[in-house]
Design an enzyme around this catalytic site. Structure first.
Site, mmCIF file in Angstrom:
data_model
loop_
_atom_site.group_PDB
_atom_site.id
_atom_site.type_symbol
_atom_site.label_atom_id
_atom_site.label_comp_id
_atom_site.label_asym_id
_atom_site.label_seq_id
_atom_site.Cartn_x
_atom_site.Cartn_y
_atom_site.Cartn_z
ATOM 1 N N PHE A 333 -29.979 5.754 9.042
ATOM 2 C CA PHE A 333 -31.088 4.818 8.835
ATOM 3 C C PHE A 333 -30.620 3.399 9.082
ATOM 4 O O PHE A 333 -29.520 3.021 8.676
ATOM 5 C CB PHE A 333 -31.572 4.879 7.381
ATOM 6 C CG PHE A 333 -32.331 6.114 7.032
ATOM 7 C CD1 PHE A 333 -33.688 6.195 7.281
ATOM 8 C CD2 PHE A 333 -31.692 7.185 6.431
ATOM 9 C CE1 PHE A 333 -34.396 7.332 6.947
ATOM 10 C CE2 PHE A 333 -32.395 8.323 6.090
ATOM 11 C CZ PHE A 333 -33.753 8.395 6.351
ATOM 12 N N ASP A 334 -31.477 2.634 9.696
ATOM 13 C CA ASP A 334 -31.301 1.199 9.692
ATOM 14 C C ASP A 334 -31.725 0.749 8.290
ATOM 15 O O ASP A 334 -32.503 1.428 7.635
ATOM 16 C CB ASP A 334 -32.230 0.613 10.761
ATOM 17 C CG ASP A 334 -32.179 -0.886 10.788
ATOM 18 O OD1 ASP A 334 -31.066 -1.422 10.794
ATOM 19 O OD2 ASP A 334 -33.247 -1.510 10.805
#
Ligand code: ADP
Ligand code: MG
Length: 643
Positions: A333-334
C-alpha cells in the site's frame, strides 16, 4: 466457436429483433420440430420423400450458423469444433442414421444458443449501466430552463437536477448540496455528501437536494461511458489461459480429424470390418472428443467475473489482469491518500525568526498552490480557512518525493521535507531541526518552508488512518494474501505510527518514487507477485512495476483510470477484498471448468470404445457438459466476498 464471432459485436448490434440470436432460437426450434416429425414420419403415414425433406430441413437449420462460423474460420486457416460437429452429422446421415445426425445438430445449436444467451447476459450486465443515465436533461438557455436530449449538452452548460433524479452528465456542483448515491459507479452503498465544487457523475442518484451542475465532460466522455467502454474492451481481451486454449484447440481439432480417419480406415481396410460400423464409431469419436466445453470454460467465467466487478465498483482492465490478480502473494500500500484518509489536517505552525504564523502559512500556501499533492491541498485549505490573502505564484516545479519549488514575487521559495533542503544544499538551522524531532515524535508529517533567502518555519500535518483500513487488511489475509506492506515517502515516525494502527506486516519509509520501485522488485523476488495499491496520481511508476497495479478513487481521476491494471472506483479500500476475492474465485471456477470438461471428454472417449456408447448418448454428454461449464461460469455474476 460462436463465441469468438460474437465477442466483437457491440450490444447495439445484438439487440435488433431479428438478430442472429433470435434467428438461432427459431432455427433450433425448426430443427427440433422437423426432426421429430421425420422420426415419427412412418407412424403418421408420411411419404419417404417428405421424411427425407424434413431431415434436410432439420440439417439446414441446425447446421446453418455452425457452418457459417466454421467457414469464416477456415478462410482464416483455422479449424474449430463447429466443423467437427457438422462433419459428424453429415457422416451420420451418410451411413443412414439421419435421426442421429439431426439430434446432434439440434443439441449442438441448442447449446450454442444457450451459450450465446448466457455470454450475452454477462456482457449486457455492463451495457445496461448506460441505461442508468437519463436521456433528457434540464439545461439553462438564457433565462429559461429547457429540456433537451443529453446528447445536445456541451461542456460549460448549466444543468438542473431535482431530488431523486439521476445525474445525466458528469460535472461540478455550482449551487446547492445533496446526498448522492454513487453506487452505480463506485459500488459503495452509503450516499456521499456533495456541495458546491464537488464532482458528480452521470448515472448516480441525486438524493435530497436540488442542485445545479456545470457540465465538465461530454456525454460520450463521462465516467460511466468510459467504464462501459473499458469493460467491453476488457471482456474482448483474452486471458493467458484462454490464449493457450485457443492454440490447443487448433492442434487438437486436427488430431481428432486424423484419429477419426484412422479409426474408420484401419478396421475397414486392414481388419476386414465392414464400412458402416467402422464409420459409425468414427463419428462418435468426432462428436465426443470435440472440446466445446473446454474451449468455452475460460471465457464464460472471465466475462462473468469482469461484469461482476464492474457492477461492484471494481474495474479489471482485461482478463489477463483478472488472472494475475488471482495469483498475488503480497499487497503493498501507498500510505498517503491510500491507507490514510487523504484529508490531512494542519496541526502545527512553527514560524522561524521574525516570520509570523500568518506569513508562514500564507507563503507556504502560495508555493503549494499549483501542487496536486494531498499535503499541498491541506496547506491551501488551512490558509483559505483563515481567510489569508495568498499571493500569486510564477514559475512552479514539483520535486517528487521532496516537495515544491516556486517563484513568488520574484523570489524562489522551497517547501518540502528535510530531503529537499539536502538536495538544494541549504543547511537547516539547529533550532529548527530540534523542532523537527518533536513533531516527528507526535507522528506529524513535517514540511519546512524557506523563501527569499531566509527560513520561514515548519508546518506539521497529521494524516489519519482510514477507519476501516485494518478490517480490509485482515480480510486480505483471510483471502490468502501472505504479506502486507506499506511504502511511503513520509518519514519513519509517521510511517511507524500508521503501520502499527493499520496492522501491516512491514513498512518502508523515507522512500523516493524510484525507491518504491526498487523495493517492490525486491519484495516480488522474495514473496512472489505483488499488487501495489495507490491513488494513481503520484504512484504511477510503482503501479507499473507491480504485477498488478491497483488504483483507488477511479471516479473523477483520469490518471488512475488510465494507468492501473485494476481500478477501484470508490475513494476507499472497501472494494479491495472484493477485487482479490473475485479474482481468486474466478480462477477456481476456471480450473473447475477445465477439469470437468477434460474429465467428460476422457469418460466419453473411453465409453465409446470400452462400453460401445451410442451416438445420441455421446451427443448428450458432450453438449450437456458445455452447458454446465457455461452455467458454472455464470455463477460468478453473483459473487460477493464472505467477510
Ligand atoms: P507517500 O508515499 O506517503 O504517498 P509521496 O511520495 O507523495 O508520499 O511524498 C513523500 C514526501 O515528500 C511527503 O511525505 C512530503 O514530506 C514530501 N512532499 C512531497 N510532495 C510535497 C509537497 N507538495 N509539499 C510538501 N511536501 C511534499
Ligand atoms: Mg501518495
Amino acid at each position: 466457436m460462436l463465441l469468438e464471432q460474437e465477442s466483437h459485436m457491440t450490444p447495439q448490434e445484438i439487440s435488433p429483433w431479428l438478430s442472429r440470436q433470435r434467428l438461432e432460437i427459431i432455427f433450433t426450434l425448426i430443427t427440433l420440430v422437423s426432426s421429430l416429425t421425420a422420426f415419427f414420419g412412418n407412424n403418421i403415414g408420411l411419404s419417404a420423400e417428405i421424411i427425407a425433406g424434413l431431415y434436410v430441413l432439420a440439417f439446414l437449420c441446425g447446421g446453418y450458423y455452425g457452418l457459417l462460423d466454421a467457414i469464416s474460420l477456415l478462410k482464416a486457416g483455422n479449424l474449430d469444433v463447429n466443423l467437427l460437429m457438422i462433419l459428424a452429422a453429415l457422416g451420420a446421415a451418410a451411413i443412414g442414421q439421419p435421426a442421429e445426425g439431426a439430434t446432434l445438430l439440434f443439441l449442438f445449436s441448442l447449446s450454442n444458443t444457450l451459450q450465446a444467451y448466457s455470454m450475452d447476459r454477462s456482457r449486457r450486465a455492463i451495457a445496461n449501466l448506460l441505461d442508468l443515465r437519463p436521456s433528457q436533461a434540464d439545461v439553462r438557455r438564457g433565462a429559461n430552463w429547457v429540456n433537451v436530449p443529453v446528447e445536445e449538452l456541451v461542456i460549460d452548460d448549466n444543468v438542473r437536477v431535482r431530488p431523486g433524479e439521476r445525474f445525466p452528465i458528469d460535472g461540478n456542483i455550482i449551487t446547492g448540496s445533496s446526498m448522492v448515491d454513487q453506487s452505480p459507479i463506485t459500488g459503495e452503498s452509503i450516499p456521499v455528501f456533495k456541495q458546491t465544487g464537488d464532482p458528480v457523475f452521470a448515472g448516480t442518484v441525486n438524493g435530497n437536494g436540488a442542485v445545479e451542475v456545470l457540465v465538465t465532460h461530454t456525454p460520450e466522455d463521462s465516467t460511466l461511458a468510459r467504464i462501459v467502454q473499458m469493460v467491453e474492451e476488457a471482456q474482448g481481451s483474452k486471458a493467458k489461459t484462454q490464449r493457450t486454449l485457443d492454440r490447443f484447440e487448433q492442434y487438437y481439432s486436427i488430431a481428432i480429424l486424423l484419429s477419426t480417419a484412422l479409426l474408420i480406415l484401419i478396421p475397414y481396410l486392414f481388419l476386414g470390418e465392414s464400412f458402416k460400423p467402422a464409420f459409425y464409431r468414427g463419428m462418435i469419436l468426432l462428436v465426443v472428443a470435440s472440446p466445446c466445453a473446454l474451449v468455452i470454460s475460460t471465457p464464460a467465467s472471465i466475462l462473468s467475473a469482469i461484469a461482476n466487478g464492474a457492477r461492484n465498483g471494481v474495474l479489471f482492465k482485461g482478463g489477463a489482469h483478472l488472472e494475475s490478480t488471482a495469483g498475488i502473494k503480497i499487497v503493498a500500500f501507498d500510505k498517503t491518500g491510500t491507507l490514510t484518509t487523504g484529508q490531512p489536517g494542519l496541526q502545527t505552525l512553527i514560524p522561524y525568526g521574525d516570520t509570523s504564523s500568518e506569513e508562514l502559512l500564507k507563503m507556504a500556501a502560495a508555493a503549494e498552490s499549483h501542487s496536486e499533492h494531498l499535503l499541498a491541498k491541506s496547506i491551501m485549505r488551512a490558509a483559505e480557512e483563515q481567510g489569508l490573502d495568498i499571493p500569486a505564484t510564477g514559475e512552479f516545479q514539483a520535486v517528487p518525493g521532496h516537495g515544491v519549488e516556486a517563484e513568488i514575487e520574484g523570489s524562489t521559495y522551497l517547501v518540502g521535507n528535510p530531503r529537499l533542503f539536502e538536495l538544494k544544499e541549504i543547511k537547516i538551522p539547529a533550532d529548527l531541526t530540534a523542532q523537527v524531532g518533536i513533531m516527528e515524535n507526535k507522528g506529524e508529517t513535517l514540511i519546512l518552508a524557506y523563501g527569499a533567502g531566509k527560513w520561514l518555519g515548519a508546518l506539521g500535518v497529521a494524516d489519519t488512518l482510514r477507519s476501516d483500513a485494518g478490517d480490509h487488511i485482515r480480510a486480505l489475509k483471510k483471502l490468502g494474501v501472505q504479506h502486507v506492506v506499506m511504502l511511503t515517502g513520509d518519514h519513519s515516525g509517521v510511517a511507524k505510527n500508521i503501520a502499527a494502527q493499520a496492522g501491516v506486516d512491514e513498512y518502508y519509509a523515507d522512500l523516493l518514487p524510484q525507491d518504491k520501485v526498487r523495493i517492490l522488485k525486491e519484495l516480488q523476488e522474495k514473496y512472489g507477485a505483488a499488487a501495489m495499491v495507490g491513488d494513481g496520481v503520484n504512484d504511477a511508476p510503482a503501479l507499473a512495476t507491480a504485477e498488478v497495479g491497483i488504483a483507488m478513487g477511479g471516479a473523477g481521476t483520469d490518471v488512475a483510470l488510465e494507468t492501473a491494471d485494476v481500478v477501484l472506483m470508490a475513494d476507499n479500500l472497501a472494494n479491495l477484498p472484493h477485487a482479490i476475492g473475485l479474482a481468486k474465485k474466478a480462477q477456481r471456477v476456471v480450473w473447475q471448468n477445465l477439469a470437468f470438461s477434460i474429465a467428460v471428454i476422457i469418460i466419453l472417449i473411453v465409453g465409446t470404445f470400452a462400453a460401445g456408447l451410442s451416438l445420441p448418448l455421446g451427443v448428450v454428454g458432450h453438449e450437456g457438459s458445455t452447458v454446465i461449464v457455461v452455467l458454472n461460469g455464470l455463477r460468478l455474476l453473483g459473487y460477493r466476498p464472505k467477510i
